[in-house]
Design a protein around this motif. Structure first.
Motif, PDB file in Angstrom:
ATOM      1  N   VAL A 127      71.677  68.014 -74.758  1.00  0.00           N
ATOM      2  CA  VAL A 127      71.715  66.686 -74.139  1.00  0.00           C
ATOM      3  C   VAL A 127      70.940  66.700 -72.827  1.00  0.00           C
ATOM      4  O   VAL A 127      70.188  65.783 -72.513  1.00  0.00           O
ATOM      5  CB  VAL A 127      73.183  66.250 -73.880  1.00  0.00           C
ATOM      6  N   SER A 128      71.151  67.752 -72.054  1.00  0.00           N
ATOM      7  CA  SER A 128      70.414  67.899 -70.794  1.00  0.00           C
ATOM      8  C   SER A 128      70.273  69.377 -70.463  1.00  0.00           C
ATOM      9  O   SER A 128      71.005  70.209 -70.995  1.00  0.00           O
ATOM     10  CB  SER A 128      71.133  67.162 -69.659  1.00  0.00           C
ATOM     11  N   GLY A 129      69.336  69.691 -69.593  1.00  0.00           N
ATOM     12  CA  GLY A 129      69.110  71.076 -69.210  1.00  0.00           C
ATOM     13  C   GLY A 129      68.243  71.809 -70.225  1.00  0.00           C
ATOM     14  O   GLY A 129      67.499  71.190 -70.993  1.00  0.00           O
ATOM     15  N   GLU A 142      80.185  68.403 -73.303  1.00  0.00           N
ATOM     16  CA  GLU A 142      80.513  67.523 -72.176  1.00  0.00           C
ATOM     17  C   GLU A 142      81.978  67.636 -71.793  1.00  0.00           C
ATOM     18  O   GLU A 142      82.331  67.523 -70.614  1.00  0.00           O
ATOM     19  CB  GLU A 142      80.130  66.087 -72.522  1.00  0.00           C
ATOM     20  N   ASP A 151      78.470  71.843 -63.750  1.00  0.00           N
ATOM     21  CA  ASP A 151      77.195  71.180 -64.018  1.00  0.00           C
ATOM     22  C   ASP A 151      76.133  72.252 -64.306  1.00  0.00           C
ATOM     23  O   ASP A 151      76.390  73.451 -64.160  1.00  0.00           O
ATOM     24  CB  ASP A 151      76.786  70.320 -62.826  1.00  0.00           C
ATOM     25  N   GLY A 178      72.612  74.339 -69.848  1.00  0.00           N
ATOM     26  CA  GLY A 178      72.485  73.001 -70.420  1.00  0.00           C
ATOM     27  C   GLY A 178      73.801  72.451 -70.929  1.00  0.00           C
ATOM     28  O   GLY A 178      74.784  73.171 -71.087  1.00  0.00           O
TER      29      GLY A 178
END
Lengths: 394, 322
Positions: A127-129, A142, A151, A178
């Motif tokens: 999703v991110s990273g 998450e 984070d 991530g």
């Protein structure tokens, strides 16, 4: 006035009883619709989840589902032999263990950790990273990030509880690279992913890299690739998505199929009985009226058709109302069942399929016709003169 | 006596040869997590599969091999009889086989989540299982077990015992029997699901009951009108109708209960035959029976009162059509 219009006026004339009959049919029809969705829902949902993963063959140590049987003792070695096959595009080893994910301040989340090795395939979507590329790196879902307040870039300590690990595995520190979603993420459960070597170290057995199963992507024909893997003589079981679904249907989903069948039968019988009683009582109250119509020249077929249309209208309107009602109920019931432990968030017990609407419509139509048979017989055999005389004398 | 469970990767320290009370039952032994239970069950299934491959009967040897119990379904599937000798292996490539003597069959603990799956379980002494699954690098006596079931002499001391173990023993978790069952949450959820379906069914039944009552009360419009005209007050008629509704609902509920009790055996027999299990599918308990009667009587009363109310507000002359 045709039979349909006549039946409609009969219903409108007595709004209370007609309304209650329609609401009752809607409630029963909604339950019936839900049972039809449940009968195949798990299969469709599981199939969809399997198809969304980047592999079409899973290799396990026995014919049990992944995670249920013994581990593959040396995952990378088996993966290397399978990867050498011409029909194999990619192989990835997967090991899953339970673990605590902990922050330095003591906040922690309990969940599962996946250890991935050999190939580049991942059973998660970033999703991110960035993805994990080396040791001491971890991606988390998450939920784990929220619970631990972690984070990207932060440190996270993993204390594993491995099935074949050391008695007291070390608490190892990882860097979060991530945030990802895992295909089999359960609601309210922390999930994490790392390399298989990192997981082996976290389990306190760095020398051993077992795998729960191998994820294999074929170059095209999964069935022949599975046969090629079986032919290697590794004493492992290769099964395609279709075969896995067959196993699940035979072994795992029986309970819900059975409850669906039983409740479908019960709801249909219930609806049939009650609509028959409603129509019969209604017709019995209007015998004088029907006899008068016959005396005025209405044919036997016509008055019988009036009763049939009345049944069709009650069941038809109730049936149409039952679809949105059933959809709402399905969401509610799905929410209840998804509270079962370890049920993936993306798995649904009630899944909409167009076939269910057609089967629902067909069953309701049969119910409408069958429920009307007895009242139709009463109307058809009504002695006109005697009924009119009784009506006048009464 | 109270049962509790210590679940952890506890090193096994069982005397070689075990003892009669040490028979290991992987299918019923409480586990800490689903995964652990699955793994052990899976391992035993794997062992069972080897039984099939190895052929069921092996010529008898002079030395008596260790004894095992096999699931009734497995015995039937593979044609294994009490007294037969079978060879088992852990299933790992190159692993050794050991010979066992079947001294009996057992009925596996019914599990609704395994409906339709023939049990292929085996029960054996823990020491035999460890010897069978131990790899060459593991010294005897250093293997792990996944749970220990403990029977306490004083049932009231369960909580204190659990707390004591959790405080003193590093790397082990003592669990209460309810927690150790593992699948408990699953059945709690399924119970909620059944309750939700029952609620929808009751709502549908109530609506139909109301519709029927409206029709039946309407049928007696003239009678009620005459009663009003000869001086019966509305509340007196309402009480009469209410009592009638309660009696009818009670009779209906009792008939339904009788039907449920009568069909209970038939339903259980059919599904037990269909799935070859000892699972009880339908069980009418006193609590369920009382709940059914209470719900039915209340619904009957409410439906009758609701349906009659509108009627009783009309005048006697209008009702009697005079």
């Amino acid at each position: 006035m045709n039979a349909l219009a006549c039946a409609w006026r009969s219903l409108v004339r007595q709004p209370a009883r007609s309304g209650l009959g329609i609401i009752g049919v809607a409630a029963v029809g909604a339950l019936l619709f839900d049972m039809l969705l449940l009968s195949e829902g798990l299969m469709i949902s599981t199939r969809s989840m399997l198809d969304s993963m980047p592999f079409d063959i899973r290799v396990t140590s026995t014919d049990q589902m992944p995670g249920r049987g013994p581990d593959i003792a040396d995952g990378p070695a088996a993966a290397a032999q399978i990867a050498a096959l011409a029909s194999v595009k990619a192989v990835t080893t997967l090991r899953r263990e339970d673990a605590y994910l902990m922050r330095g301040d003591g906040t922690r989340a309990y969940g599962s950790v996946l250890g991935i090795g050999f190939g580049s395939g991942r059973p998660w979507t970033l999703v991110s990273g960035t993805d994990v590329v080396g040791d001491n790196e971890i991606v988390i879902n998450e939920f784990a990030a929220q619970v631990t307040g972690t984070d990207i870039g932060a440190s996270l300590t993993v204390r594993s509880n491995c099935a074949d690990g050391a008695t007291a595995p070390p608490a190892m520190e990882f860097r979060v690279t991530g945030i990802a979603t895992f295909v089999f993420d359960a609601l309210g459960e922390a999930g994490a992913g790392m390399t298989d070597t990192s997981l082996a170290e976290a389990c306190g057995t760095p020398g051993a890299i077992p795998a729960d199963f191998l994820m294999v992507q074929s170059t095209g024909d999964a069935t022949s690739t599975a046969a090629d893997i079986d032919a290697l003589g590794l004493h492992l079981q290769a099964s395609t998505n279709d075969e896995a679904m067959g196993q699940l249907q035979q072994r795992e989903f029986t309970y819900f199929r059975q409850i669906s069948t039983v409740l479908t039968t019960i709801t249909i019988s219930f609806a049939l009985l009650l609509i028959t009683v409603l129509l019969t009582v209604s017709v019995n109250q209007r015998l004088g009226e029907v006899a008068a119509l016959r005396a005025l020249g209405f044919s036997q077929g016509r008055v019988v058709l009036d009763v049939l249309w009345e049944s069709v209208l009650i069941v038809g309107i109730g049936g149409i109302l039952s679809l949105p009602l059933g959809a709402l109920m399905a969401v509610w019931l799905d929410g209840i069942l998804k509270r079962m432990p370890r049920i993936p968030a993306d798995l649904h017990f009630f899944v909409f399929q167009p076939e269910a609407v057609w089967i629902h419509a067909a069953l309701m139509a049969v119910t409408a016709f069958t429920a009307a048979i007895y009242p139709m017989v009463i109307v058809a055999r009504l002695p006109i003169a005697t009924t009119l005389r009784n009506e006048v004398v009464g | 006596m109270s049962l509790t469970t210590v679940s952890a990767r506890v090193p096994a320290r069982v005397p070689e040869g075990g003892h009669p009370g040490c028979c290991y039952n992987p299918r019923v032994a409480p586990m800490h997590t689903h995964r652990r239970r699955g793994r052990v069950a899976g391992s035993v299934v794997a062992l069972s599969c080897v039984v099939i491959l190895a052929g069921s009967v092996v010529p008898a040897q002079e030395a008596q091999p260790p004894s095992i119990l096999i699931a009734r379904q497995l015995a039937a599937l593979e044609g294994i009889a009490v007294g037969d000798e079978v060879e088992l292996t852990s299933g790992e490539p190159g692993s050794a086989t050991r010979r066992f003597r079947v001294i009996g069959t057992y009925e596996p603990t019914p599990n609704p989540l395994q409906l339709g799956v023939a049990s292929r379980g085996i029960r054996m002494h823990l020491t035999d299982l460890l010897a069978l699954t131990r790899d060459a690098a593991t010294p005897a006596g250093t293997e792990h077990v996944e749970g220990i079931t403990i029977a306490l002499q004083d049932p009231d001391s369960t909580r204190a015992f659990v707390n004591d173990v959790n405080a003193r023993v590093v790397g082990a978790f003592a669990l209460f029997p309810g927690q150790a069952a593992g699948a408990g949450d699953t059945f709690v959820v399924l119970e909620r699901f059944h309750m939700a379906i029952a609620t929808v069914t009751i709502i549908a039944a109530t609506v139909f009951l109301l519709a029927l009552t409206v029709m039946l009360v309407d049928e007696r419009r003239a009678t009620v009108g005459v009663l009003r005209l000869i001086g019966f007050p509305a509340h007196r008629i309402l009480v009469q109708v209410l009592i009638e509704g309660v009696v009818l609902a009670g009779a209906g509920a009792l008939f339904g209960l009788a039907l449920a009790v009568a069909s209970e055996g038939l339903i259980n027999w059919f599904f037990q035959w269909r799935y070859d299990t000892a699972l009880i599918f339908v069980h009418v308990t006193p609590t369920v029976a009382l709940a059914c009667v209470a719900i039915a009587v209340h619904l009957g009363a409410v439906a009758t009162a609701t349906a009659s109310w509108a009627l009783l507000r009309s005048g006697g002359l209008r009702l009697a059509k005079r």
